[in-house]
Design an enzyme around this catalytic site. Structure first.
Site, PDB file in Angstrom:
ATOM      1  N   ASN A   9     -26.071   1.125  16.532  1.00 39.89           N
ATOM      2  CA  ASN A   9     -26.593  -0.235  16.657  1.00 39.89           C
ATOM      3  C   ASN A   9     -26.734  -0.495  18.147  1.00 39.89           C
ATOM      4  O   ASN A   9     -25.746  -0.732  18.837  1.00 39.89           O
ATOM      5  CB  ASN A   9     -25.615  -1.224  16.005  1.00 39.89           C
ATOM      6  N   TRP A  10     -27.966  -0.433  18.628  1.00 38.39           N
ATOM      7  CA  TRP A  10     -28.178  -0.584  20.075  1.00 38.39           C
ATOM      8  C   TRP A  10     -27.937  -2.006  20.544  1.00 38.39           C
ATOM      9  O   TRP A  10     -27.841  -2.263  21.741  1.00 38.39           O
ATOM     10  CB  TRP A  10     -29.614  -0.178  20.441  1.00 38.39           C
ATOM     11  N   LYS A  11     -27.897  -2.952  19.610  1.00 37.43           N
ATOM     12  CA  LYS A  11     -27.788  -4.374  19.985  1.00 37.43           C
ATOM     13  C   LYS A  11     -28.918  -4.708  20.971  1.00 37.43           C
ATOM     14  O   LYS A  11     -30.003  -4.156  20.854  1.00 37.43           O
ATOM     15  CB  LYS A  11     -26.394  -4.688  20.529  1.00 37.43           C
ATOM     16  N   HIS A  94     -24.367  -9.004  10.755  1.00 35.66           N
ATOM     17  CA  HIS A  94     -23.471  -8.533  11.816  1.00 35.66           C
ATOM     18  C   HIS A  94     -22.668  -9.723  12.348  1.00 35.66           C
ATOM     19  O   HIS A  94     -23.187 -10.838  12.449  1.00 35.66           O
ATOM     20  CB  HIS A  94     -24.286  -7.887  12.940  1.00 35.66           C
ATOM     21  N   GLU A  96     -21.905 -10.615  15.209  1.00 37.78           N
ATOM     22  CA  GLU A  96     -22.510 -11.307  16.357  1.00 37.78           C
ATOM     23  C   GLU A  96     -23.586 -12.286  15.891  1.00 37.78           C
ATOM     24  O   GLU A  96     -23.760 -13.354  16.476  1.00 37.78           O
ATOM     25  CB  GLU A  96     -23.085 -10.264  17.339  1.00 37.78           C
ATOM     26  N   GLU A 166     -16.438  -4.077   9.810  1.00 39.24           N
ATOM     27  CA  GLU A 166     -16.304  -4.139  11.264  1.00 39.24           C
ATOM     28  C   GLU A 166     -15.349  -5.272  11.633  1.00 39.24           C
ATOM     29  O   GLU A 166     -15.772  -6.434  11.733  1.00 39.24           O
ATOM     30  CB  GLU A 166     -17.661  -4.417  11.910  1.00 39.24           C
ATOM     31  N   GLY A 172     -16.450  -3.741  20.568  1.00 44.89           N
ATOM     32  CA  GLY A 172     -16.697  -3.785  22.009  1.00 44.89           C
ATOM     33  C   GLY A 172     -15.443  -4.010  22.833  1.00 44.89           C
ATOM     34  O   GLY A 172     -15.517  -4.301  24.019  1.00 44.89           O
ATOM     35  N   SER A 212     -15.571  -0.014  18.162  1.00 46.56           N
ATOM     36  CA  SER A 212     -15.075   0.932  19.156  1.00 46.56           C
ATOM     37  C   SER A 212     -14.930   2.362  18.638  1.00 46.56           C
ATOM     38  O   SER A 212     -13.968   3.050  18.971  1.00 46.56           O
ATOM     39  CB  SER A 212     -13.752   0.434  19.762  1.00 46.56           C
TER      40      SER A 212
HETATM   41  P1  13P Z   1     -18.837  -1.083  19.480  1.00 46.44           P
HETATM   42  O1  13P Z   1     -18.955   0.325  18.926  1.00 46.44           O
HETATM   43  O2  13P Z   1     -19.476  -1.244  20.811  1.00 46.44           O
HETATM   44  O3  13P Z   1     -17.447  -1.594  19.390  1.00 46.44           O
HETATM   45  O4  13P Z   1     -19.723  -2.009  18.490  1.00 46.44           O
HETATM   46  C1  13P Z   1     -19.503  -1.957  17.128  1.00 46.44           C
HETATM   47  C2  13P Z   1     -20.554  -2.712  16.437  1.00 46.44           C
HETATM   48  O5  13P Z   1     -20.591  -3.929  16.484  1.00 46.44           O
HETATM   49  C3  13P Z   1     -21.592  -1.955  15.709  1.00 46.44           C
HETATM   50  O6  13P Z   1     -22.386  -2.790  14.930  1.00 46.44           O
END
Ligand code: 13P
Length: 248
Positions: A9-11, A94, A96, A166, A172, A212
């Site tokens: 997931n590149w966000k 997600h 976020e 998650e 993160g 993570s």
């Molecule tokens: P990280 O791997 O950067 O913790 O992010 C996880 C995430 O939110 C994947 O959707």
């Protein structure tokens, strides 16, 4: 046997040209492996990345989807638009998006149903906050999120859904849930699917862990019996890290 699925997931990272350059370097990763490899890229990069991935076995995902096909929804992207590009997956719900963009269990459910109706496989995210974990309400939260996300979703459609656990406190932050804790929650989610549908589908549905995931913990995580894959943010942006993840 459930096929492992590692999704990046590149966000909100990588411009179009950076994204295309990146997939040029990793597009062989889907070959000669049982692992399903997915990259979920920003909307604006989907088309260019899709073209670059043409002859590769890597699947393409969006990071969100709107539930209507068209209309007065300024700034949104519909399933028809994604389908025309040839998107295979869409991340839905997600944390976020729930936290910063007011996504609710109700909109998640609408998006899941719309996505399925347009033949785009949802990757449905659930997860608890640190407070919820500490006050022992994590399972209740996950149960509500799963139940609402899957309202009016048939058993047949369930076969096209990937779930992702998650924990918000692990995203993160460099903190991962221990692989045992992650497996425990994922096995709990599998039981919820069994209770709602049946044993067959609960054994078939793939459930990822996210938060993570890095080259140094992916093997341990993937060795857990109920964990079928990883949804990866930070480490999916680097070629060497992503390569190691896919080859866990
Ligand atoms: P990280 O791997 O950067 O913790 O992010 C996880 C995430 O939110 C994947 O959707």
């Amino acid at each position: 046997m459930r096929r492992p699925i590692i999704a990046g997931n590149w966000k909100m990272n990588k411009t179009i040209s950076e994204g295309v350059d990146f997939v040029k370097e990793i597009k062989h990763l889907g070959d000669n492996t049982d692992v399903e490899v997915v990259v979920c890229v920003p909307f604006v990069s989907l088309l260019s990345v899709k073209k670059e991935l043409e002859a590769s076995n890597i699947k393409l995902g969006a990071q969100n989807i709107h539930f209507e096909e068209n209309g007065a929804y300024t700034g949104e992207i519909s399933p028809l638009m994604l389908k025309e590009i040839g998107v295979d997956y869409a991340i839905i719900g997600h944390s976020e998006r729930r936290e910063y963009f007011n996504e609710t269990n109700e909109t998640v459910n609408k998006k899941v149903k719309s996505s399925l109706a347009h033949d785009i496989k949802p990757i449905v995210c659930v997860g608890e906050t640190l407070e919820e974990r500490e006050d022992n309400s994590a399972k209740e939260k996950i149960k509500t999120q799963i139940t609402k996300a899957l309202e009016d979703v048939s058993k047949d459609d369930m076969k096209n859904i990937v779930l992702a656990y998650e924990p918000i406190w692990a995203i993160g932050t460099g903190k991962t849930a221990s692989s045992e804790d992650a497996n425990e929650m994922i096995s709990y989610i599998r039981n919820l699917i069994r209770d709602k549908y049946d044993e067959e589908i609960s054994e078939e549905v793939r459930i990822q862990y996210g938060g993570s995931v890095k080259p140094n913990n992916v093997t341990e995580i993937m060795n857990e019996p109920d964990i079928d894959g990883a949804l990866v943010g930070g480490a999916s942006l680097k070629k060497d890290d992503f390569t190691e993840l896919v080859r866990f």
